[in-house]
Design an enzyme around this catalytic site. Structure first.
Site, PDB file in Angstrom:
ATOM      1  N   ASP A  59       0.811  -1.217   0.000  1.00  0.00           N
ATOM      2  CA  ASP A  59       0.000   0.000   0.000  1.00  0.00           C
ATOM      3  C   ASP A  59       0.846   1.269   0.000  1.00  0.00           C
ATOM      4  O   ASP A  59       0.316   2.369  -0.196  1.00  0.00           O
ATOM      5  CB  ASP A  59      -0.917   0.027   1.227  1.00  0.00           C
ATOM      6  CG  ASP A  59      -2.032  -1.010   1.138  1.00  0.00           C
ATOM      7  OD1 ASP A  59      -2.371  -1.402   0.009  1.00  0.00           O
ATOM      8  OD2 ASP A  59      -2.545  -1.407   2.191  1.00  0.00           O
ATOM      9  N   GLU A 110     -10.166  -0.350  -2.053  1.00  0.00           N
ATOM     10  CA  GLU A 110     -11.091  -1.145  -1.234  1.00  0.00           C
ATOM     11  C   GLU A 110     -11.634  -0.371  -0.042  1.00  0.00           C
ATOM     12  O   GLU A 110     -12.720  -0.668   0.458  1.00  0.00           O
ATOM     13  CB  GLU A 110     -10.395  -2.409  -0.731  1.00  0.00           C
ATOM     14  CG  GLU A 110      -9.200  -2.139   0.179  1.00  0.00           C
ATOM     15  CD  GLU A 110      -8.465  -3.397   0.599  1.00  0.00           C
ATOM     16  OE1 GLU A 110      -9.093  -4.470   0.627  1.00  0.00           O
ATOM     17  OE2 GLU A 110      -7.261  -3.298   0.893  1.00  0.00           O
ATOM     18  N   GLN A 133      -2.773  -8.848  -6.857  1.00  0.00           N
ATOM     19  CA  GLN A 133      -1.796  -7.761  -6.739  1.00  0.00           C
ATOM     20  C   GLN A 133      -0.594  -8.145  -5.885  1.00  0.00           C
ATOM     21  O   GLN A 133       0.463  -7.531  -5.972  1.00  0.00           O
ATOM     22  CB  GLN A 133      -2.460  -6.529  -6.124  1.00  0.00           C
ATOM     23  CG  GLN A 133      -3.561  -5.942  -6.980  1.00  0.00           C
ATOM     24  CD  GLN A 133      -4.553  -5.144  -6.148  1.00  0.00           C
ATOM     25  OE1 GLN A 133      -4.401  -3.940  -5.970  1.00  0.00           O
ATOM     26  NE2 GLN A 133      -5.567  -5.811  -5.612  1.00  0.00           N
TER      27      GLN A 133
END
Length: 345
Positions: free
Chosen positions: A131, A225, A277
């Site tokens: 992230d 998300e 991912q």
């Protein structure tokens, strides 16, 4: 610190491309330059708690540079939430004569590392999160690979969207930070990008969708998300929480695709990239960054510079306190989001 130390290493939290490159660098430099023995702990913090070990040698790491995942395995175990977890961890380190630990992970793993440092365990941290949301480092390895995978997916989905004249919503990872959505959306030419940092208007999204259809093109919407509609809450797949208290997120892509179909009358589909991912071979950038992190982490161990994390600042690898690594999340600035917003619709 004296040569010939026994150094433990573990990988915690979600797997991501580049972890094996770190293990390779720690092992090769640790053995060849510093004369250390390297002991891998399996399954994240569960390894030192349960005594799950795997010796790492030059042969062990010979062909793992380009492999995704982690040869040590991972978990979301929190030793502070396990009965006698910290005492058992210290007993394992003593039993195996481990002088120091290298902990590779994100906010949760490094948070445990910081606590252990205060409890007398010598730890050096290596930042890992796809992230890219650790504030103390410019970039984390795995992020570039995740963006590359998401961008390729967007490129492929565009052709089927155009063929069937439908809107496609692509849900990517990003619980509280929208870096993957922002970068992959920009690189893939998405018509709308939605991030957790900026609540979105469903009405405005539908306007952008209809504007795109009016020009005879199919819209692509990239949504993190953790993105939240105005006045709404994060959409949950389940109410489950992991050992660090995180609720499993997901479902916003499917929800948004249904809303677009209902409000515009246009066919709409959602694609959730999910763990795709995380998998596969790391990009060249991530291999280099992960390798450099590993090389500098084992140097920090050799110098006895514990309670630190290696970090990227510009093009240099520096050391920062573990407390700085976990103090706050690095989120997408609204100015960066405004740059992309010009291209919506």
């Amino acid at each position: 610190m004296p040569a010939g130390m026994r150094v433990g290493v573990l990988t915690g939290g979600g797997d991501c491309p580049g972890l094996n490159a770190v293990l390779r660098a720690v092992t090769r430099k640790g053995i060849s330059v510093h004369g250390h023995e390297i002991l891998g702990f399996r399954s994240g913090w569960l390894g030192p708690v349960e005594g799950l070990t795997m010796p790492l040698s030059l042969d062990t790491v010979e062909e793992i540079l380009d492999r995704g995942g982690t040869i040590l395995g991972s978990s979301r175990t929190n030793p502070y939430k396990v009965d006698d977890g910290v005492a058992r961890l210290k007993a394992t380190l003593a039993e195996h004569r481990v002088d120091a630990l290298v902990a590779i992970g994100g906010e949760d793993t490094l948070g445990v590392a910081e606590q252990l440092t205060h409890d007398g365990v010598p730890v050096v941290g290596v930042p890992k999160t796809i992230d890219n949301d650790l504030d103390a480092t410019d970039y984390t390895f795995g992020f570039d690979t995740a963006v590359h995978i998401a961008t390729e997916a967007i490129d492929r989905l565009r052709t089927t969207a155009e063929s069937h004249h439908r809107a496609l919503v692509v849900e990517v990872m990003g619980r509280h930070a929208g870096w993957i959505a922002l970068h992959s959306g920009l690189a893939g030419g998405a018509n709308v990008i939605l991030v957790p940092e900026q609540p979105f208007s469903v009405e405005k999204v539908c306007e952008w969708v209809e504007r795109r259809f009016e020009r005879q093109y199919a819209p692509i919407i990239v949504v993190a998300e953790g993105a939240i509609p105005e006045g709404g809450k994060e959409l949950l797949v389940t109410g489950e929480r992991d050992a660090f208290g995180h609720v499993r997120l997901g479902g916003v892509g499917t929800w948004l695709a249904d809303e677009i179909a209902k409000r515009t009358g246009k066919e709409s589909r959602a694609v959730v990239l999910g763990h795709t991912q995380r998998g596969g071979t790391p990009t060249a950038y991530d291999r280099v960054l992960a390798t450099r992190f590993g090389l500098h982490a084992v140097d920090a161990v050799a110098e006895g510079d514990f309670g630190k994390m290696v970090a990227l600042r510009g093009t240099d690898i520096v050391r920062v306190p573990l407390s700085a690594a976990t103090a706050k999340l690095k989120t997408v600035p609204l100015g960066r989001y405004a740059e992309a917003e010009v291209l919506f619709g």
